[in-house]
Design a protein around this motif. Structure first.
Motif, short mmCIF file in Angstrom:
data_model
loop_
_atom_site.label_atom_id
_atom_site.label_comp_id
_atom_site.label_asym_id
_atom_site.label_seq_id
_atom_site.Cartn_x
_atom_site.Cartn_y
_atom_site.Cartn_z
N CYS A 124 4.63 15.03 -8.52
CA CYS A 124 4.01 16.09 -7.90
C CYS A 124 4.17 15.83 -6.38
N SER A 125 5.09 16.28 -5.57
CA SER A 125 5.03 15.90 -3.95
C SER A 125 3.93 16.02 -3.35
N LEU A 126 3.80 15.26 -2.62
CA LEU A 126 2.78 15.18 -1.61
C LEU A 126 3.35 14.91 -0.11
N ALA A 153 0.71 11.01 -5.25
CA ALA A 153 1.39 11.36 -6.18
C ALA A 153 2.74 10.81 -6.61
N THR A 154 3.15 10.92 -7.86
CA THR A 154 4.27 10.06 -8.34
C THR A 154 4.63 10.88 -9.80
N GLY A 187 5.49 14.76 -13.59
CA GLY A 187 4.70 14.50 -12.52
C GLY A 187 3.11 14.30 -12.83
N TYR A 188 2.58 13.40 -11.62
CA TYR A 188 1.02 13.44 -11.76
C TYR A 188 0.66 13.12 -10.21
N VAL A 202 0.80 -1.22 -0.07
CA VAL A 202 0.11 0.10 -0.10
C VAL A 202 0.82 1.20 -0.10
N SER A 203 0.53 2.20 -1.00
CA SER A 203 1.35 3.45 -0.79
C SER A 203 0.21 4.44 -1.19
N ALA A 204 0.17 5.37 -0.22
CA ALA A 204 -0.60 6.66 -0.32
C ALA A 204 -0.25 7.54 0.74
N SER A 205 -0.99 8.67 0.90
CA SER A 205 -0.61 9.71 1.79
C SER A 205 -0.64 9.34 3.31
N THR A 206 -1.67 8.57 3.42
CA THR A 206 -2.01 7.94 4.97
C THR A 206 -1.94 6.49 5.05
N SER A 207 -0.76 6.15 4.38
CA SER A 207 -0.74 4.63 4.45
C SER A 207 -0.06 3.75 5.24
#
Length: 807
Positions: free
Chosen positions: A413-415, A526-527, A532-533, A163-168
């Motif tokens: 696109c850095s998050l 974001a990646t 970037g996207y 799992v990869s995400a901003s809250t993972s």
């Protein structure tokens, strides 16, 4: 929720999702478009389905866009981002074949739906359903018991990539609020190159150039990389590689033991090499460049330390310890690294090495790039270092059309991320050595096992939270040894597992919690690659059965442990995601508002090509590297001093040396082309596969049919063993036995067997005395001995024997 209404005909579906006829043909007609992606014509007839955006979250930098078509709260099919969504044709973060089959995983019969507790032995896979109250109470109570008994150093969160995400990573945050946990460093993928690169380049300017920068090159060297296999998708390195090959007029060499899929169509670019010998090839090239005055002495004397006597640190001058001395046979092993010497090791003719050396010495710009395969070996730190040294020898760093020999840069696109807070436990171990820390933790020290933050471990690992990971067994080396350690409940006393399906590692857990996919909840990621996207997703359906998000699970455990208020700070997960995003927008105001991001689903940023170390090349004083010298360190005094007194094993270093080499030398592998035996005469190497990312998707039947698990074996080796294409064969060594199909092909060098990593382990660990793995997982055969410097995963360093299975 952002929804759109579409009237989609079956004809337009087939047209927009790509070459599905070719897919069915590749599968021998076994897997149709309907089976892979879903169809449900009745659902489309009234045109009333809704769509939501989501994203893939597996450990692939693509993390591609997914568009879910939903009818009656069920996903009926999945498509992806197309040119009409963005208004331009060239930048499209489309999902690959795997991503478009998520419907098969989402509604798979083996999907976990309820909390469960183990009722059999660890590894047997016997569980029974329990309530959420019982599951959370048991997990929290056992955690408190372990902390009270052993301290927080006995708690561990293993390396995992599902799992990869901003809250993972919510469990890390929860654990820090109750005293912390034993940290890890490194990764299974990149330990060796991540460890050695800072010694040579420091951290500030260590990344490579983007592949788009190679469009200006005249000569491109790619060591052990196959973007079309490892990074599929519409706007990641696969896209960049295909675009580069279409645009460049440069000559390309791909140096690899396999004619991988990135070579296909341009077979003249394949330079076959014996596995684990890339550093020997570089040494042979370096000898030719030196002997023929083709090195760039101005660059080496201005920007580098350690090339020759003139550039050595004062304390080591006059000791024949420079790179020049190593190559010319004046120091260390006193062997001259001629092309003939390199040929005997690499399997590449000496004339070919000389020819390529001449091209390297006379062709500019030169772009040198390496994947992560060459460094994932017992000698991987020095292999990676040697490849990085190659462009330095000819001054091809920091200029248009060049790179620095590392992997290509990724522009994103850095998050931000959900803060885990500060971990009160300061010790850490290499992630690859967690089974050692379970088995004999107090014996692990800074000198023998790379323990950081202290001289040694005080206690072994007693409690683990394994979230979205299959590295307890399936992706960990020597599965049989891992089983023996994990099955002993007196060692690690409790394992909590969270996942979507019952993978092999989950069978060793004591409590299992059913996870939701990131596209079944609000999520953002974001990646990128050359560009970037960002993808902002909404739940595709309502949660089914008793599945929950990891954030909910961690909140429930935090409540049991009395830290819920500190954990949540009164926020839902969606509120955290929005807050994190708003913090990112403050740094990058060009990003859309939150509402716009939700509505768009996919946001793409065009970026210019990035040239590695351009600022350093322009002014090495004003833009000094953060190495001790401020320069490129081909000789590393820091490494020599840091590893002084380490406990080494035979084969960790050059013969006759008691320390690790402070130069990019060639070190023969423990299990490699120079150490095969009569019992195990073949080299065994791994590779990444189109049908999986690591072990993710490894159980999806349709993908397995299209991408069967096979061992690549050269016709010369197959004929000697009476093996034909499609035979079932046994691959065995001192660690285990696997059975799988034979792929007899000249696309792999003679003397080498190649098996794709990530296949699901299928062995009877209690009744079969041989523990034969009929799933074909290469990790049944890989050693758990770590590489000497980074203590990393040497997954591609193996020897084996192959035999045909009798009918």
């Amino acid at each position: 929720m952002s929804t759109n209404t579409h009237a989609v005909s079956r004809r337009s579906f087939l047209k927009t999702t790509g070459a599905l006829g070719a897919l069915a043909a590749a599968a021998g007609g076994a897997a149709s478009a309907d089976a892979m992606f879903g169809t449900a014509p009745v659902a489309f007839a009234d045109g009333q389905e809704t769509t939501t955006w989501g994203h893939c979250a597996i450990n692939c930098p693509g993390r591609c866009s997914l568009r879910f078509h939903v009818k009656d709260d069920e996903v009926v099919w999945v498509d992806t981002f197309t040119s009409k969504d963005a208004g331009f044709d060239d930048l499209q973060p489309r999902a690959c074949l795997r991503g478009r089959t998520y419907r098969r995983w989402l509604a798979h019969p083996d999907r976990l739906s309820y909390p469960m507790k183990r009722v059999g032995k660890r590894g047997e896979g016997k569980f029974e359903r329990i309530s959420w109250d019982e599951a959370i109470d048991t997990a929290a109570s056992k955690l408190k018991e372990v902390i009270d008994t052993y301290g927080n150093e006995a708690v561990f969160v293993p390396y995992a990539t599902g799992v990869s995400a901003s809250t993972s990573r919510p469990f890390n945050r929860m654990l820090n609020l109750v005293g912390g946990y034993l940290n890890f460093y490194n990764s299974y993928s990149t330990a060796q190159i991540s460890c050695i690169t800072p010694y040579m380049y420091g951290n500030k300017q260590a990344g490579g150039s983007t592949l788009s920068a190679a469009e200006d090159a005249e000569l491109i060297l790619i060591f052990g990389s196959s973007p079309t296999e490892t990074r599929q998708g519409g706007l990641t390195t696969h896209y960049d590689w295909v675009r580069l090959r279409e645009k460049t007029n440069a000559k390309i060499y791909i140096i690899d033991p396999r004619m991988n899929d990135s070579v296909m169509g341009h077979s003249e670019t394949w330079l076959p090499i014996n596995p684990g010998t890339d550093a020997a090839f570089v040494a042979g090239v370096a000898h030719y460049l030196i002997e023929n005055d083709m090195v760039d002495l101005d660059f080496l004397h201005t920007y580098c330390v350690g090339y020759d006597e003139e550039t050595m640190p004062e304390a080591y001058k006059g000791m024949n310890m420079s790179y020049y001395d190593y190559i010319m046979g004046l120091g260390y092993d006193m062997v001259e690294k001629t092309p003939s010497w390199a040929s005997k090791i690499t399997g590449i003719p000496a004339e070919t090495i000389e020819k390529i050396a001449r091209e390297i010495g006379t062709t500019k710009p030169l772009y040198v790039n390496q994947g992560w395969g060459p460094q994932r070996r017992s000698n991987g730190e020095w292999t990676a270092w040697a490849i990085m040294a190659l462009p330095c020898l000819v001054g091809q760093i920091g200029l248009p059309g060049t790179s620095n020999g590392t992997r290509e840069a990724i522009q994103s696109c850095s998050l931000g991320k959900l803060s885990a807070g500060e971990n009160p436990v300061k010790k850490s171990i290499p992630c690859f050595l967690f089974t050692d820390a379970i088995d004999h933790g107090p014996e692990m020290t800074a000198k023998n096992a790379g323990v950081k933050g202290g001289d040694k471990l005080e206690v072994g690992i007693k409690y683990m939270i394994n979230y979205a990971g299959n590295c307890l067994t399936n992706q960990h080396s020597d599965i049989n040894k891992a089983h023996d350690i994990l099955a002993d409940e007196s060692k690690c006393e409790f394992i909590l597992g969270i996942d979507t399906v019952m993978c092999d590692s989950l069978k060793y857990c004591d409590i299992i919690l059913p996870d939701l996919f990131r596209f079944e909840q609000v999520s953002q990621i974001a990646t990128g690659s050359d560009h970037g996207y960002m993808i902002t997703g909404q739940p595709c359906t309502s949660p089914k059965f008793e599945r929950k998000t990891a954030y909910e699970m961690a909140s429930m455990m935090a409540e049991k442990l009395g830290v819920k208020e500190e954990f949540t700070e009164g926020k839902t997960e969606e509120e955290w995601i929005r807050e994190i995003y708003e913090g990112t927008r403050e740094k990058n105001p060009a990003l859309p508002t939150w509402e716009e991001a939700v509505e768009q689903g996919v946001y793409v940023e065009k970026k210019a090509p990035f040239i590695s170390m351009e600022k350093f090349r322009a002014d090495p004083v004003a833009n000094a590297l953060d190495t001790p010298s401020g320069k490129i360190e081909i000789f590393s005094e820091k490494l020599l001093q840091f590893t002084e007194g380490w406990e080494l094993q035979d084969g960790d270093t050059l013969k006759g040396m008691s320390t690790l080499p402070p130069l990019p030398v060639y070190i023969p592998e423990w299990y490699g082309v120079e150490s095969t035996t009569d019992e195990f005469p073949l080299v065994l190497t791994g590779f990444h596969y189109r049908g999986r990312i690591h072990s993710s998707w490894g159980f999806i039947e349709d993908l397995k049919e299209v991408n069967p698990q096979e061992a690549w074996i050269n016709p010369l080796d197959a004929q000697e063993r009476g093996i034909e294409q499609g035979d079932t064969i046994r691959v065995k060594n001192q660690f285990g036995i696997i059975e799988l199909l034979a792929k007899v092909t000249s696309r792999v060098v003679p003397g080498t067997v190649a098996v794709s990593q990530g296949a699901w382990h299928m062995a009877d660990m209690y009744s079969d005395p041989e523990r034969v793995d009929r799933g074909g997982s290469i990790n049944t055969l890989t050693t758990q001995r770590p590489s000497p410097l980074s203590k990393g995963n040497p997954q591609h360093t193996n020897i084996c024997q192959v035999e045909k299975v009798s009918a």
